[in-house]
Design a protein around this motif. Sequence first.
Motif, PDB file in Angstrom:
ATOM      1  N   PRO A   1      -0.834   4.565   7.096  1.00  0.00           N
ATOM      2  CA  PRO A   1      -0.661   6.010   6.895  1.00  0.00           C
ATOM      3  C   PRO A   1       0.761   6.516   7.095  1.00  0.00           C
ATOM      4  CG  PRO A   1      -2.708   5.609   8.057  1.00  0.00           C
ATOM      5  CD  PRO A   1      -2.006   4.288   7.951  1.00  0.00           C
ATOM      6  N   PRO A   2       1.429   6.205   8.226  1.00  0.00           N
ATOM      7  CA  PRO A   2       2.796   6.728   8.335  1.00  0.00           C
ATOM      8  C   PRO A   2       3.715   6.198   7.235  1.00  0.00           C
ATOM      9  CG  PRO A   2       2.297   5.237  10.163  1.00  0.00           C
ATOM     10  CD  PRO A   2       1.024   5.493   9.448  1.00  0.00           C
ATOM     11  N   ALA A   3       3.569   4.898   6.873  1.00  0.00           N
ATOM     12  CA  ALA A   3       4.436   4.340   5.829  1.00  0.00           C
ATOM     13  C   ALA A   3       4.178   5.039   4.497  1.00  0.00           C
ATOM     14  CB  ALA A   3       4.192   2.841   5.711  1.00  0.00           C
ATOM     15  N   ILE A   4       2.900   5.288   4.187  1.00  0.00           N
ATOM     16  CA  ILE A   4       2.565   5.977   2.935  1.00  0.00           C
ATOM     17  C   ILE A   4       3.173   7.380   2.917  1.00  0.00           C
ATOM     18  CG2 ILE A   4       0.669   6.992   1.595  1.00  0.00           C
ATOM     19  CD1 ILE A   4      -1.071   4.634   2.509  1.00  0.00           C
ATOM     20  N   LYS A   5       3.032   8.093   4.051  1.00  0.00           N
ATOM     21  CA  LYS A   5       3.564   9.459   4.109  1.00  0.00           C
ATOM     22  C   LYS A   5       5.075   9.466   3.892  1.00  0.00           C
ATOM     23  CE  LYS A   5       0.209  11.299   7.400  1.00  0.00           C
ATOM     24  NZ  LYS A   5       0.094  11.716   8.802  1.00  0.00           N
ATOM     25  N   ILE A   6       5.761   8.479   4.505  1.00  0.00           N
ATOM     26  CA  ILE A   6       7.216   8.438   4.376  1.00  0.00           C
ATOM     27  C   ILE A   6       7.610   8.213   2.903  1.00  0.00           C
ATOM     28  CG2 ILE A   6       9.284   7.130   4.984  1.00  0.00           C
ATOM     29  CD1 ILE A   6       7.934   6.584   7.709  1.00  0.00           C
ATOM     30  N   VAL A   7       6.924   7.263   2.247  1.00  0.00           N
ATOM     31  CA  VAL A   7       7.251   6.996   0.840  1.00  0.00           C
ATOM     32  C   VAL A   7       6.925   8.216  -0.018  1.00  0.00           C
ATOM     33  CG1 VAL A   7       6.725   5.571  -1.159  1.00  0.00           C
ATOM     34  CG2 VAL A   7       6.937   4.508   1.078  1.00  0.00           C
ATOM     35  N   ALA A   8       5.770   8.838   0.248  1.00  0.00           N
ATOM     36  CA  ALA A   8       5.386  10.014  -0.537  1.00  0.00           C
ATOM     37  C   ALA A   8       6.434  11.112  -0.412  1.00  0.00           C
ATOM     38  CB  ALA A   8       4.019  10.519  -0.088  1.00  0.00           C
ATOM     39  N   ASP A   9       6.890  11.354   0.824  1.00  0.00           N
ATOM     40  CA  ASP A   9       7.910  12.379   1.039  1.00  0.00           C
ATOM     41  C   ASP A   9       9.203  12.004   0.318  1.00  0.00           C
ATOM     42  OD1 ASP A   9       6.154  13.825   2.469  1.00  0.00           O
ATOM     43  OD2 ASP A   9       6.906  13.228   4.443  1.00  0.00           O
ATOM     44  N   GLY A  10       9.535  10.693   0.356  1.00  0.00           N
ATOM     45  CA  GLY A  10      10.754  10.234  -0.310  1.00  0.00           C
ATOM     46  C   GLY A  10      10.677  10.453  -1.808  1.00  0.00           C
TER      47      GLY A  10
ATOM     48  N   LEU B   1       0.836  -1.201   0.000  1.00  0.00           N
ATOM     49  CA  LEU B   1       0.000   0.000   0.000  1.00  0.00           C
ATOM     50  C   LEU B   1       0.869   1.250   0.000  1.00  0.00           C
ATOM     51  CD1 LEU B   1      -2.837  -0.804   2.533  1.00  0.00           C
ATOM     52  CD2 LEU B   1      -3.110  -0.189   0.132  1.00  0.00           C
ATOM     53  N   ALA B   2       1.932   1.214   0.794  1.00  0.00           N
ATOM     54  CA  ALA B   2       2.779   2.398   0.943  1.00  0.00           C
ATOM     55  C   ALA B   2       3.438   2.736  -0.383  1.00  0.00           C
ATOM     56  CB  ALA B   2       3.834   2.158   2.017  1.00  0.00           C
ATOM     57  N   VAL B   3       3.919   1.734  -1.113  1.00  0.00           N
ATOM     58  CA  VAL B   3       4.597   2.012  -2.378  1.00  0.00           C
ATOM     59  C   VAL B   3       3.595   2.539  -3.404  1.00  0.00           C
ATOM     60  CG1 VAL B   3       5.787   0.967  -4.321  1.00  0.00           C
ATOM     61  CG2 VAL B   3       6.468   0.397  -2.000  1.00  0.00           C
ATOM     62  N   VAL B   4       2.471   1.844  -3.544  1.00  0.00           N
ATOM     63  CA  VAL B   4       1.494   2.263  -4.558  1.00  0.00           C
ATOM     64  C   VAL B   4       0.960   3.659  -4.253  1.00  0.00           C
ATOM     65  CG1 VAL B   4      -0.754   1.762  -5.542  1.00  0.00           C
ATOM     66  CG2 VAL B   4       0.849  -0.104  -5.098  1.00  0.00           C
ATOM     67  N   THR B   5       0.418   3.822  -3.026  1.00  0.00           N
ATOM     68  CA  THR B   5      -0.188   5.109  -2.686  1.00  0.00           C
ATOM     69  C   THR B   5       0.864   6.197  -2.534  1.00  0.00           C
ATOM     70  OG1 THR B   5      -1.641   3.725  -1.370  1.00  0.00           O
ATOM     71  CG2 THR B   5      -2.005   6.076  -1.249  1.00  0.00           C
ATOM     72  N   GLY B   6       2.002   5.840  -1.963  1.00  0.00           N
ATOM     73  CA  GLY B   6       3.064   6.818  -1.744  1.00  0.00           C
ATOM     74  C   GLY B   6       3.567   7.401  -3.055  1.00  0.00           C
TER      75      GLY B   6
END
Lengths: 643, 317
Positions: free
Chosen positions: A530-539, A472-477
């Motif tokens: 949510p935190p994992a998604i935010k971290i990937v998005a920021d990255g 989820l984090a990779v796709v959404t991020g």
Amino acid sequence: MTAAVPVARFSFARPRRGAVVLAILVAWLVLWLVLRGTQTLSLGAADLTGLHRRLNGLNDAIGESRDSNPVFLYFFNEIRLVVAEFATFVQALIAQPAFDRPVPLLGWLGVVAVVTWIAVVAGNWRVGVLAAVGFFFLGLQGLWQESMDTLALTLTAVVIALVFGIPLGIWAGLSDRFERFITPVLDFMQTMPTFVYLAPLTLFFLIGPASATIATLIYAAPPAIRLTAHGIRSVPRDTVEAGDSLGSTRWQTLTKVLLPSAKSTIVLGINQTVMAALAMVTIAALIDAPGLGKTVVKALQTLDVGTAFNAGLAIVVMAIVLDRVTTAASAKKRRTPRRLVAAGGVGAVVCAYLSFTYVWAAEFPDVEIGSTIAKAVADATDWVQTNLAPVTGAIKDAVTVVLIDPLQALLVESPWWLVVAVVVALSVVLGGVRAAIVSAVCLGLLVGTGLWQDSMTTLASTLVATVIVLLLAVVTGVWMGRSDRVDRILRPLLDAGQVMPAFVYLVPFLALFAATRFTAIVAAIVYAAPPAIKIVADGVRGVPATTVEAALASGSSAWQTITKVQLPMAKRALTLATNQGLIYVLSMVVVGGLVGAGALGYDVVAGFSQGQLYGKGLAAGLAIVLLGVLLDRLTQAAARRST
Amino acid sequence: MARRKWLGCTGIVLALVLSACGGAKVGESSSSGSGGSCGDFNIAVNPWVGYEANAAVVAYVAEKNLGCHVTKKDLKEEVAWQGFGTGEVDVILENWGHDDLRQKYITDQKTAVEAGSTGVKGQIGWYVPPWLAQAHPDITDWNNLNKYADLFKTSESEGKGQLLDGDPSFVTDDEALVKNLNLNYKVVYGGSETALIQAFKQAEQQKTPLIGYFYSPQWLLSEVPLVKVKLPAYTKGCDSDPEKIACDYPDYDLDKIVSKKFADAASPAYKLVQKFQWTNEDQNLVAKWIAEDKMTPDAAAKKWVDENQAKVKAWVG
């Protein structure tokens, strides 16, 4: 030529390491086929080991000596008095009737005005508007009193956490030795399930505001300490040296150089502390902490999802306001014009005075939309539960058969020494010898808790949940990182997922997926994604725009840009997301125990509910901490090695 | 110049606001505090609706008839018992057995004493949703359970029938029962009362099979009248060895526990607690008002007290 060497070695080492990992896993599978079901160290739900009984005895001994022991009389009692005094004062200010008045000192108008003013001064006028609307909405929900009780508890805990946390953080930032000492302590505070120390806390600090505050504080203080230390450490060397060469004393260096440079990181730590404190609201309600948590817990006794959601929404609104105010404060560049500060201050004082004096400004008017919200949510939940349950049930069964059952069988049915050998071998390959030593120690202690098999069951669910979180984090991020609009739409939803008390969505989840391990996994995903998604998005967003443009200019498709440029360059963010995903999933193990995950989560809950299982619950809490340390250190070491 | 103008504006606004607003002042119509010889009265409220009903009615009577200053504290059982010793809790109004806690706080620490039955009978056992009992009338006898084991298979039960257990607050003998009665079932731990209630509610709604641990009185039973499965009858002492239990749970006489200090002080509140007694029907009614009709506990208590003055008289007389 010089640059090519490390690249060549990198591509050479990688497949070899992969092959070794594969070989270890194959060997494990083969041995599992032969040895399955032997030496699995199983323990029945009601069975205890010697350690569990000894921990019970310790708990009893503390309870019996609390009236005579000088540590209680002169240490804990004093702490309780000070904390209770402070908590009662904050309550009197905004939440509870006090000083022979039927209402608190500040009524709703005063609180809204003061909060808005603070938001404008600390951030900007936009945050001010958000704060005003948000707090007014709390009143509209019909939850003004409860919200203020929650705010009072949060403020009390946060203030005390900062009074101790920031100095400790500064110390940890300046001293390597102290940082090495405090890091495991902070890990412990954050991963030890609150349920484990909730009952003993009331023994030490009695039932009341002191216990509720301290329970919140234990969970909320670590981020402030960590981020303060991190902020101090990130100040560039030459900035510090410039100060030194000008002849500053240590104190001057600290106050004139280090603290101002680290300010925004420290404020971010305060932000995290506030969020963590709000996350404790429902749990603190179990020892009579007043506020929104109580509304949620009570509503769930009758499966009243609507009412629970309304209260949960209030927590989310409060969290978003506090989050945006502190974030704006940490990012702030320009000062608010002084005359605006003064005028706003005068306005706030006037409103405060009005709310002190007049009933209409003290008590929120009797208009509310809370029951409408509750009704709508209840109807929606009912519809979803009746119509989707067959479909979701099928999904649950499929994931259980394909993912959870095989992994769990492998971990649970292998002899314990085989699992230890495999994990230590993997640690050597992925993280190095030091990581392997940490793994070995953690696993040894895990065996010592007497809850090996439960730990393996929990580990299996944790790994499955983490894999889904990462997907989820990779796709959404990536989606969020590539589009500002998507980011703007999704971010409030992610915030809500992180702060909405799990208790609120457990009821519909139970309806959709029954009381199963899968339900626990879904609950963990809602909290950890949510935190994992935010971290990937920021990255992804952090990848320089010029690099992305270069890739596009050279004819890469969007897919190629993502897989060949953006994701590889955001690798650090991906490993951080893995690490944080694991830790957040683990922190939901206990909640999982409430909805059918069994294993360690159930042990902890049962230990909180039944005296004779207390020791076992404590041991299960320790096992969760050990799993956390093991996975955290291993992922960190693996990340360091591969970069 | 700009600043002076700004301040001037603020001044005008301020003057306007101050003169324009009137309305009742805080504290003008404050009710005089109710005195009385009762004093402070701390009731622990354990987290289930039946208990809430007891607490609501006792609190209402203590406040209205005796003028006590009542504080209700929402606590789990374990923490509530602990509160007797620390002086933070005066009374627990619905205690389900808890022999270990009795031993610890009544016998050993001597901080708590019993205050008699609440008149409510508690029953623990295995239950099935009503539609299932209707479809298979013989399912309510444990002898036939193996025949239906396949019906209760789930993703969690490893090919056997699932027996759903739930609330970790109660001691359960279900694993021993399954083993000693040679049932082809696996105990699956739901982990909370919420999980249990939701499971039964949905099983009836969607007509899916379910068998699990439940208890009465419980508000859900007025909405979904679950049917109890007959286990080998309870005889005194048949549960003495936890490993070998092969009989039904005993009936619980739900009782009241008070702190030693509170009992010794013998305030009017203590006397009320001692005399407080009603029936399963009374409790179910008040619990239903709270759980299903969404009345506040206080309003539900008022309604019941108004309708049952005779009973209340006996408690305070």
